[in-house]
Design a protein around this motif. Structure first.
Motif, mmCIF file in Angstrom:
data_model
loop_
_atom_site.group_PDB
_atom_site.id
_atom_site.type_symbol
_atom_site.label_atom_id
_atom_site.label_comp_id
_atom_site.label_asym_id
_atom_site.label_seq_id
_atom_site.Cartn_x
_atom_site.Cartn_y
_atom_site.Cartn_z
ATOM 1 N N PHE A 163 0.834 -1.201 0.000
ATOM 2 C CA PHE A 163 0.000 0.000 0.000
ATOM 3 C C PHE A 163 0.869 1.251 0.000
ATOM 4 N N LEU A 164 0.293 2.298 -0.554
ATOM 5 C CA LEU A 164 1.005 3.565 -0.705
ATOM 6 C C LEU A 164 0.091 4.703 -0.269
ATOM 7 N N PRO A 165 0.345 5.311 0.912
ATOM 8 C CA PRO A 165 -0.448 6.483 1.308
ATOM 9 C C PRO A 165 -0.149 7.656 0.368
ATOM 10 N N PHE A 166 -1.204 8.379 -0.033
ATOM 11 C CA PHE A 166 -0.931 9.470 -0.970
ATOM 12 C C PHE A 166 -1.682 10.764 -0.671
ATOM 13 N N LEU A 167 -2.695 10.745 0.212
ATOM 14 C CA LEU A 167 -3.429 11.977 0.479
ATOM 15 C C LEU A 167 -4.195 11.843 1.785
ATOM 16 N N ASN A 168 -4.207 12.921 2.581
ATOM 17 C CA ASN A 168 -4.957 12.920 3.827
ATOM 18 C C ASN A 168 -6.458 12.934 3.564
ATOM 19 N N ASN A 169 -7.193 12.266 4.438
ATOM 20 C CA ASN A 169 -8.651 12.217 4.385
ATOM 21 C C ASN A 169 -9.183 12.738 5.718
ATOM 22 N N PRO A 170 -9.333 14.074 5.860
ATOM 23 C CA PRO A 170 -9.775 14.637 7.142
ATOM 24 C C PRO A 170 -11.275 14.426 7.366
ATOM 25 N N ILE A 171 -11.628 13.960 8.556
ATOM 26 C CA ILE A 171 -13.029 13.747 8.938
ATOM 27 C C ILE A 171 -13.406 14.838 9.931
ATOM 28 N N ILE A 172 -14.505 15.526 9.652
ATOM 29 C CA ILE A 172 -14.928 16.674 10.459
ATOM 30 C C ILE A 172 -16.350 16.454 10.960
ATOM 31 N N ALA A 173 -16.756 17.252 11.937
ATOM 32 C CA ALA A 173 -18.138 17.242 12.425
ATOM 33 C C ALA A 173 -18.889 18.385 11.770
ATOM 34 N N VAL A 174 -20.113 18.113 11.308
ATOM 35 C CA VAL A 174 -20.911 19.141 10.626
ATOM 36 C C VAL A 174 -22.308 19.197 11.210
ATOM 37 N N ALA A 175 -22.890 20.393 11.098
ATOM 38 C CA ALA A 175 -24.261 20.637 11.555
ATOM 39 C C ALA A 175 -24.854 21.748 10.700
ATOM 40 N N PRO A 176 -26.177 21.868 10.649
ATOM 41 C CA PRO A 176 -26.792 22.988 9.921
ATOM 42 C C PRO A 176 -26.469 24.317 10.598
ATOM 43 N N PRO A 177 -26.516 25.415 9.860
ATOM 44 C CA PRO A 177 -26.157 26.715 10.444
ATOM 45 C C PRO A 177 -27.082 27.152 11.576
ATOM 46 N N ASP A 178 -28.340 26.652 11.611
ATOM 47 C CA ASP A 178 -29.253 27.051 12.675
ATOM 48 C C ASP A 178 -29.186 26.130 13.895
ATOM 49 N N HIS A 179 -28.260 25.171 13.887
ATOM 50 C CA HIS A 179 -28.096 24.260 15.018
ATOM 51 C C HIS A 179 -27.417 24.998 16.165
ATOM 52 N N ALA A 180 -27.773 24.639 17.400
ATOM 53 C CA ALA A 180 -27.203 25.314 18.571
ATOM 54 C C ALA A 180 -25.682 25.213 18.607
ATOM 55 N N LEU A 181 -25.124 24.077 18.153
ATOM 56 C CA LEU A 181 -23.668 23.901 18.182
ATOM 57 C C LEU A 181 -22.955 24.805 17.188
ATOM 58 N N SER A 182 -23.659 25.237 16.134
ATOM 59 C CA SER A 182 -23.029 26.086 15.117
ATOM 60 C C SER A 182 -22.706 27.472 15.650
ATOM 61 N N LYS A 183 -23.281 27.819 16.780
ATOM 62 C CA LYS A 183 -23.014 29.140 17.360
ATOM 63 C C LYS A 183 -21.789 29.129 18.273
ATOM 64 N N ASP A 191 -18.926 17.541 24.023
ATOM 65 C CA ASP A 191 -20.049 18.468 23.808
ATOM 66 C C ASP A 191 -21.017 17.941 22.755
ATOM 67 N N LEU A 192 -20.502 17.181 21.795
ATOM 68 C CA LEU A 192 -21.353 16.683 20.715
ATOM 69 C C LEU A 192 -22.267 15.553 21.162
ATOM 70 N N THR A 193 -21.889 14.854 22.229
ATOM 71 C CA THR A 193 -22.600 13.632 22.604
ATOM 72 C C THR A 193 -24.014 13.885 23.094
ATOM 73 N N LYS A 194 -24.352 15.116 23.365
ATOM 74 C CA LYS A 194 -25.713 15.432 23.814
ATOM 75 C C LYS A 194 -26.704 15.433 22.659
ATOM 76 N N TRP A 195 -26.211 15.332 21.438
ATOM 77 C CA TRP A 195 -27.057 15.451 20.255
ATOM 78 C C TRP A 195 -27.069 14.132 19.475
ATOM 79 N N PRO A 196 -28.129 13.891 18.716
ATOM 80 C CA PRO A 196 -28.157 12.677 17.877
ATOM 81 C C PRO A 196 -27.017 12.697 16.848
ATOM 82 N N LEU A 197 -26.370 11.553 16.680
ATOM 83 C CA LEU A 197 -25.277 11.433 15.721
ATOM 84 C C LEU A 197 -25.715 10.508 14.589
#
Length: 320
Positions: A163-183, A191-197
């Protein structure tokens, strides 16, 4: 070698491979433009040459015998060598031609077409057969040598693989802009665990990476909703059903237009590498070898290509 094996014909092996793929004499006959009795005759003759039955019927299902599994693997080698010969003969004429059979994990499916397009600028007569799979399916395809190459993250350590690694694959957390966490200006995984995943199905590499990482960080989500694709996850987040941890490449458009927000989680992004993978000792066709060499020799340019892909995605968003 038994003399009877030398009497096998390529046509018989082609018919056999079709039956293996279709798990049906009638569907194989349709694929090969033959009658079903003709298929049965070819298989019967092949069994006589081998000296063992190739298929068993249990109920109405067709199963491969051990002899058939051995013949199928040998036929993969035979036809792989013939395909390689065809490519090599083409090379002697001065150009690389042929098809690259490539399986990619779903997290890579947005970027890999752009990578192949860059490869094809150097080799314009190469075509692509692309299949998108989850992590579990990728491992199964590796074990059965289904593809020229695979693109995956989390390369299994219990298999003999190159195998040959060739590019990073970043995993991020996302939410809609009107979500409480987006503020929030700063968040922890806890902090995320209080919400449905929203999570992927069992067998997904992204799900496994996220579960392992959250367990490591002792962030436990009591409320999860399983969705069978990244597109489904993304749409569920947009609909307000929860938050998700997704590859950044999968949500570039939504981030660019403001439909989703990347949450400022201190423990994220979770970075894994995409790798190009094949079984150790596998004979690579000239096309597969050329693609592998291209990835190995162009890693810095691939990083630039990934940045251009992100910039193009943002540029194609309509102005608000």
């Amino acid at each position: 070698m038994r003399k009877s094996l030398m009497r096998m014909t390529l046509r018989q092996i082609q018919v056999f491979r079709s039956v293996c793929q279709q798990h049906s004499y009638s569907r194989a006959a349709e694929e090969m433009s033959l009658t079903q009795p003709a298929v049965s005759l070819q298989i019967r003759q092949l069994e006589e040459l081998i000296g063992q039955p190739l298929f068993d019927y249990v109920g109405k299902k067709l199963y491969l015998t051990d002899a058939a599994e051995a013949l199928r693997k040998a036929s993969d080698d035979i036809f792989g060598r013939l395909e390689s010969l065809d490519m090599q003969l083409t090379n002697l004429k001065g150009s690389l031609q042929g098809q690259l059979s490539l399986a990619v994990e779903s997290s890579a499916k947005y970027f890999i077409p752009h990578l192949f397009a860059a490869f094809r600028r150097d080799f314009p007569e190469v075509s692509l057969q692309l299949v998108v799979v989850n992590h579990q399916q990728a491992i199964k395809r590796l074990s059965t040598n289904r593809d020229d190459l695979l693109i995956m993250s989390q390369v299994p350590t219990d298999m003999a693989l190159e195998f040959l690694p060739f590019l990073n694959n970043p995993i991020i957390a996302v939410a809609p802009p009107d979500h409480a966490l987006s503020k929030a200006k700063k968040l922890s995984l806890e902090d995320l665990t209080k919400w449905p995943l929203l999570i992927r199905e069992q067998g997904s590499g992204t799900r496994k990476a996220c579960e392992d990482y959250c367990n490591q960080k002792r962030a436990h989500f009591a409320n999860t909703l399983e969705v069978g694709s990244m597109e489904g996850q993304r749409e569920c987040v947009l609909a307000g059903l929860g938050i998700a941890m997704l590859p950044r490449h999968a949500v570039l458009r939504e981030l660019a237009c403001g439909a989703l927000n990347e949450l400022p989680v201190t423990e994220l992004p979770l970075v894994r590498s995409w790798c190009v993978v094949h079984p150790r000792g596998k004979y690579l066709s000239p096309v597969a070898q050329a693609f592998f060499d291209f990835v190995r020799g162009q890693r810095s340019q691939i990083s630039q290509l990934a940045e251009q892909f992100a910039d193009q995605t943002r540029a194609h968003q309509p102005d608000n």
